[in-house]
Motif scaffolding. Structure first.
Motif, PDB file in Angstrom:
ATOM      1  N   VAL A  12       0.864  -1.183   0.000  1.00 20.07           N
ATOM      2  CA  VAL A  12       0.000   0.000   0.000  1.00 20.07           C
ATOM      3  C   VAL A  12       0.900   1.233   0.000  1.00 20.07           C
ATOM      4  CG1 VAL A  12      -1.740   1.290   1.319  1.00 20.07           C
ATOM      5  CG2 VAL A  12      -1.809  -1.228   1.268  1.00 20.07           C
ATOM      6  N   THR A  13       0.668   2.152  -0.947  1.00 21.39           N
ATOM      7  CA  THR A  13       1.415   3.414  -0.900  1.00 21.39           C
ATOM      8  C   THR A  13       0.650   4.398  -0.015  1.00 21.39           C
ATOM      9  OG1 THR A  13       0.417   4.090  -3.002  1.00 21.39           O
ATOM     10  CG2 THR A  13       2.667   3.175  -3.079  1.00 21.39           C
ATOM     11  N   GLU A  14      -0.547   4.810  -0.467  1.00 22.67           N
ATOM     12  CA  GLU A  14      -1.367   5.749   0.315  1.00 22.67           C
ATOM     13  C   GLU A  14      -2.775   5.766  -0.262  1.00 22.67           C
ATOM     14  OE1 GLU A  14       0.283   9.758  -0.143  1.00 22.67           O
ATOM     15  OE2 GLU A  14       0.912   9.248  -2.174  1.00 22.67           O
ATOM     16  N   SER A  25      -6.156  10.664  -1.356  1.00 24.68           N
ATOM     17  CA  SER A  25      -5.870  12.008  -0.843  1.00 24.68           C
ATOM     18  C   SER A  25      -5.582  11.955   0.647  1.00 24.68           C
ATOM     19  CB  SER A  25      -7.050  12.943  -1.127  1.00 24.68           C
ATOM     20  OG  SER A  25      -8.209  12.436  -0.490  1.00 24.68           O
ATOM     21  N   ASN A  26      -4.896  10.883   1.052  1.00 27.12           N
ATOM     22  CA  ASN A  26      -4.594  10.718   2.471  1.00 27.12           C
ATOM     23  C   ASN A  26      -3.496   9.681   2.659  1.00 27.12           C
ATOM     24  OD1 ASN A  26      -6.142   8.191   2.166  1.00 27.12           O
ATOM     25  ND2 ASN A  26      -7.912   9.553   2.204  1.00 27.12           N
ATOM     26  N   ASN A  27      -2.885   9.662   3.823  1.00 28.76           N
ATOM     27  CA  ASN A  27      -1.892   8.646   4.164  1.00 28.76           C
ATOM     28  C   ASN A  27      -2.599   7.466   4.832  1.00 28.76           C
ATOM     29  OD1 ASN A  27       0.086  11.406   4.620  1.00 28.76           O
ATOM     30  ND2 ASN A  27       0.846   9.738   3.376  1.00 28.76           N
ATOM     31  N   ALA A  28      -2.051   6.270   4.612  1.00 27.55           N
ATOM     32  CA  ALA A  28      -2.703   5.033   5.056  1.00 27.55           C
ATOM     33  C   ALA A  28      -1.941   4.370   6.209  1.00 27.55           C
ATOM     34  CB  ALA A  28      -2.795   4.064   3.882  1.00 27.55           C
ATOM     35  N   TYR A  29      -2.691   3.781   7.130  1.00 25.04           N
ATOM     36  CA  TYR A  29      -2.127   3.153   8.341  1.00 25.04           C
ATOM     37  C   TYR A  29      -2.883   1.871   8.634  1.00 25.04           C
ATOM     38  CZ  TYR A  29      -0.936   8.082   9.232  1.00 25.04           C
ATOM     39  OH  TYR A  29      -0.498   9.371   9.111  1.00 25.04           O
TER      40      TYR A  29
END
Ligand code: PLP
Length: 285
Positions: A179-181, A184-188
């Motif tokens: 997973v990159t992101e 329009s948001n960062n991923a966790y």
């Protein structure tokens, strides 16, 4: 609505930009989105630092000082009476008077700077944050400098459309299985007590919200691991969430057909959202 264009405030219907502007012709420009809560700016410094970095990477000059930029943000919040919402800022390389791939001489072509507000009452008290969102996975086919916040948003926009057609809320982008992101948001993801998110590189945008959330998480003695994670790992995670300036911390409860935990937001993401909102409102300017 009053907007700001190249040093002047004016009604949105009067703002005009040249057809030769390289933002329009070539997506040659950068942007920032800063949220407003209680009429104050969240993480303003972070956004101006990243803006300068994006400009530097593209060899563009800033047409405005940091102090003036703060003043313009505040004035737009005031005249448009924004209590909760966003301020969009865009700087493009300007209009050299003809179409050419070569960058125009910065001595003769000034950048175009635009700011406008978006009124979003209830931004902080979002129903989506209580329910959590569903994401689909899509291939990440974007260019290799995702660390620069350019206005080239066609693929993220297509990704949101793919999500919408699939009955989901957003898409996570996958490269080589990792997973990159989000669009329009960062991923966790969360595994046990550990918060896992991809490390910073040219592969993802260096989220301002990401920086703040990781700092708050560490201060709250939560364990943070900055490393890439696969889609497979995400599908079996205990929790997942995304962060951005406009959504803060948003729990993810489903990835494709995989429901996470019991399908509700879980423990970590809602707690981080609470901390983020509290701390960032306290530090707002
Ligand atoms: N990643 C991408 C691709 C984005 O477009 C954004 C925000 O627009 C983010 C991450 C989150 O960045 P920030 O927290 O600075 O809003």
């Amino acid at each position: 609505r009053t907007v700001y264009l190249n040093g002047e405030y004016m009604p949105e219907t009067e703002a005009r930009v040249s057809v030769f502007d390289r933002g329009f012709l070539m997506a040659d420009g950068v942007y920032e989105v800063t949220s407003v809560l209680g009429g104050r700016l969240i993480d303003f410094d972070g956004h101006t630092v990243r803006l300068q970095r994006s400009l530097d990477e593209l060899e563009m000059r800033s047409p405005i000082s940091r102090e003036d930029l703060l003043e313009v943000h505040r004035e737009l919040v005031r005249v448009n009476e924004i209590d909760e919402g966003m301020i969009y800022l865009q700087i493009t390389r300007g209009a050299p008077g003809d179409r050419d791939f070569v960058f125009p001489d910065p001595e003769t072509t000034a950048p175009t700077i635009v700011l406008f507000t978006q009124n979003k009452p209830g931004l902080a008290d979002s129903p989506a944050a209580k329910k959590g969102i569903k994401v689909i996975s899509i291939d990440d086919i974007r260019w290799g400098r995702r660390d620069i916040k350019t206005v080239q948003l066609l693929y993220p926009s297509m990704g949101k459309m793919m999500a919408k057609k699939a009955g989901a809320d957003d898409a996570w982008m996958i490269e080589d299985g990792f997973v990159t992101e989000g669009t329009s948001n960062n991923a966790y993801i969360v595994k046990g007590n550990k918060i896992i998110t991809r490390a910073l590189s040219n592969d993802i945008l260096h989220g301002i919200t990401r920086a703040a959330v990781l700092r708050f998480a560490r201060e709250a003695q939560m364990e943070v691991e900055e490393r890439s994670f696969t889609l497979e790992e995400a599908r079996t995670a205990d929790e997942a969430f995304v962060t951005s300036a406009s959504t803060f911390v948003m729990p993810v409860v489903q990835i494709d057909d995989a429901v996470l935990g019991d399908g509700t937001p879980g423990r970590v993401a809602p707690r981080l959202r609470e901390i983020y909102l509290e701390e960032s409102v306290r530090a707002a300017v």
